[in-house]
Write a protein that holds these residues in place. Structure first.
Motif, PDB file in Angstrom:
ATOM      1  N   MET A   1      32.472   0.191  -2.974  1.00 37.25           N
ATOM      2  CA  MET A   1      33.185   0.767  -1.842  1.00 37.25           C
ATOM      3  C   MET A   1      32.334   1.821  -1.145  1.00 37.25           C
ATOM      4  O   MET A   1      32.258   1.869   0.091  1.00 37.25           O
ATOM      5  CB  MET A   1      34.515   1.369  -2.304  1.00 37.25           C
ATOM      6  N   GLY A   2      31.682   2.670  -1.932  1.00 37.20           N
ATOM      7  CA  GLY A   2      30.815   3.689  -1.342  1.00 37.20           C
ATOM      8  C   GLY A   2      29.646   3.086  -0.593  1.00 37.20           C
ATOM      9  O   GLY A   2      29.311   3.510   0.518  1.00 37.20           O
ATOM     10  N   ARG A   3      29.012   2.078  -1.194  1.00 37.41           N
ATOM     11  CA  ARG A   3      27.876   1.431  -0.538  1.00 37.41           C
ATOM     12  C   ARG A   3      28.295   0.729   0.751  1.00 37.41           C
ATOM     13  O   ARG A   3      27.609   0.810   1.768  1.00 37.41           O
ATOM     14  CB  ARG A   3      27.210   0.444  -1.492  1.00 37.41           C
ATOM     15  N   MET A   4      29.453   0.061   0.701  1.00 40.95           N
ATOM     16  CA  MET A   4      29.912  -0.652   1.886  1.00 40.95           C
ATOM     17  C   MET A   4      30.240   0.296   3.030  1.00 40.95           C
ATOM     18  O   MET A   4      29.991  -0.015   4.202  1.00 40.95           O
ATOM     19  CB  MET A   4      31.125  -1.512   1.554  1.00 40.95           C
ATOM     20  N   ALA A   5      30.788   1.463   2.719  1.00 44.12           N
ATOM     21  CA  ALA A   5      31.121   2.429   3.771  1.00 44.12           C
ATOM     22  C   ALA A   5      29.869   2.871   4.524  1.00 44.12           C
ATOM     23  O   ALA A   5      29.870   2.974   5.755  1.00 44.12           O
ATOM     24  CB  ALA A   5      31.836   3.636   3.167  1.00 44.12           C
ATOM     25  N   VAL A   6      28.790   3.137   3.789  1.00 44.08           N
ATOM     26  CA  VAL A   6      27.543   3.558   4.444  1.00 44.08           C
ATOM     27  C   VAL A   6      26.959   2.410   5.263  1.00 44.08           C
ATOM     28  O   VAL A   6      26.475   2.619   6.385  1.00 44.08           O
ATOM     29  CB  VAL A   6      26.530   4.056   3.397  1.00 44.08           C
ATOM     30  N   LYS A   7      27.003   1.196   4.732  1.00 48.21           N
ATOM     31  CA  LYS A   7      26.515   0.044   5.494  1.00 48.21           C
ATOM     32  C   LYS A   7      27.304  -0.125   6.783  1.00 48.21           C
ATOM     33  O   LYS A   7      26.740  -0.469   7.833  1.00 48.21           O
ATOM     34  CB  LYS A   7      26.620  -1.227   4.647  1.00 48.21           C
ATOM     35  N   ARG A   8      28.594   0.133   6.710  1.00 48.05           N
ATOM     36  CA  ARG A   8      29.425   0.016   7.909  1.00 48.05           C
ATOM     37  C   ARG A   8      29.057   1.078   8.939  1.00 48.05           C
ATOM     38  O   ARG A   8      29.035   0.800  10.142  1.00 48.05           O
ATOM     39  CB  ARG A   8      30.907   0.106   7.523  1.00 48.05           C
ATOM     40  N   ILE A   9      28.749   2.284   8.492  1.00 44.90           N
ATOM     41  CA  ILE A   9      28.279   3.330   9.412  1.00 44.90           C
ATOM     42  C   ILE A   9      27.013   2.865  10.121  1.00 44.90           C
ATOM     43  O   ILE A   9      26.866   3.020  11.338  1.00 44.90           O
ATOM     44  CB  ILE A   9      28.001   4.647   8.657  1.00 44.90           C
ATOM     45  N   GLN A  10      26.102   2.280   9.354  1.00 48.65           N
ATOM     46  CA  GLN A  10      24.853   1.778   9.939  1.00 48.65           C
ATOM     47  C   GLN A  10      25.142   0.738  11.011  1.00 48.65           C
ATOM     48  O   GLN A  10      24.566   0.769  12.105  1.00 48.65           O
ATOM     49  CB  GLN A  10      23.979   1.173   8.841  1.00 48.65           C
TER      50      GLN A  10
END
Length: 336
Positions: free
Chosen positions: A298-307
């Motif tokens: 979940m944490g990794r996906m949130a940052v990828k979504r910001i990108q």
């Protein structure tokens, strides 16, 4: 080492390490010097309190919202594992990370000022009350909320398939032969709790099982209070279900301890399934069967979504949901 590991090695809180990393006051000079050295050895760049970020700097704000506090005991381990995922992906994506806390008194200030020091905001939103959701839509930089969905809003989120997961927890107990399945239900209705409640009732209906009101126990999300409440219920010698699902692991373990202290055997007399797969599952006796939330992912996906949002500012709002995994341990057994 990541920030959590640095904090542990320095015998300091994560917030203290974050203050040093971001050049903020409130840290003793000797502590600041020691932590600065550890951070630099691990490749972190220390911001000075006065210097503005360079034009080439890429920074994220990881904001933890604290509401009533009822969920925090059950979510501290959850938060740390999400933070690990956020930090890992931030570093891979070339972002530095600033960590801060917010509540209803400073949430607006943190969000409206985010553009001064960050390109995006990842918000740990478990306790964020729905009435504050419109503030998130006004954030001047891309924002992704974790562990919340905020229906009827245009907010990018990453959360768990809570309803589906609770449904499968009930179905698992059904497959073990249980037909009288009770519910350890949080009295707090923020975060994922309403969806988990829907999952319980949907599963019971689809499986043709009766929901007995006396088998739905509304409990507080603190392990000691859960233990005390469950103990008072058991003092009246109720006719118990043969199994329970719980809104989270804290409820499950608190109730399990009360049951054991009243002479019930787990799982011979009562089976219990928790939710989240927090650290408490493997220090409980017996080890707790639970639905594992993919916290790091979940944490990794949130940052990828910001990108993605930075690369495509006018893109579609996405509410991502990750599936859980049933982890079977010793707190469940087939109905004898």
């Amino acid at each position: 080492m990541n920030l959590k590991q640095i904090a542990q090695a320095a015998n300091l809180s994560l917030s203290t390490v974050s203050l040093v990393l971001n050049g903020k006051p409130g840290v003793k000079p000797e502590t600041r010097e020691r932590v600065t050295r550890m951070l630099e050895e691990q490749g972190y760049t220390i911001r000075t309190g006065q210097a503005a970020p360079s034009q080439n700097a890429r920074s994220l704000l990881f904001l933890r919202y604290r509401g009533s506090g009822c969920l925090m005991e059950s979510k501290d381990d959850f938060f740390i594992q999400i933070l690990d995922g956020v930090e890992y992906q931030a570093r891979r994506s070339g972002f530095s990370l600033r960590i801060a806390n917010a509540d209803h008194s400073n949430l607006k200030e943190e969000l409206m000022g985010a553009a001064e020091h960050a390109e995006g905001v990842v918000l740990f939103a478990t306790e964020l009350e729905l009435q504050h959701a419109p503030l998130l839509e006004k954030c001047p930089v891309p924002l992704v909320a974790i562990d919340a969905t905020f229906p009827h809003t245009q907010i990018n989120t990453v959360s768990v398939e809570n309803m589906d997961a609770m449904y499968h927890a009930v179905a698992y107990l059904y497959d073990l032969g249980h037909r009288n399945i009770g519910y350890l239900h949080s009295i707090e209705q923020t975060g994922a709790i309403p969806e988990r409640e829907q999952g319980y009732y949907a599963a019971m209906q689809d499986l043709g099982l009766e929901v007995k009101p006396e088998s739905v126990y509304k409990l507080y999300l603190f392990i000691d209070r859960t233990y005390d409440q469950m103990g008072r219920i058991l003092d009246d010698h109720p006719a118990l279900p043969t199994a329970f699902v719980a809104d989270n692991d804290v409820l499950a373990v608190g109730a399990m301890r009360a049951l054991q202290d009243h002479g019930y055997r787990i799982p011979e007399d009562v089976s219990i399934v928790g939710f989240d797969d927090s650290y408490i599952c493997t220090v409980a006796n017996p080890f707790l069967t639970t639905m594992r939330s993919p916290k790091n992912a979940m944490g990794r996906m949130a940052v990828k979504r910001i990108q993605e949002m930075l690369e495509e500012p006018d893109g579609t709002v996405i509410k991502a949901r990750l599936c859980t995994e049933l982890v079977t341990r010793d707190s469940t057994a087939p109905l004898a």
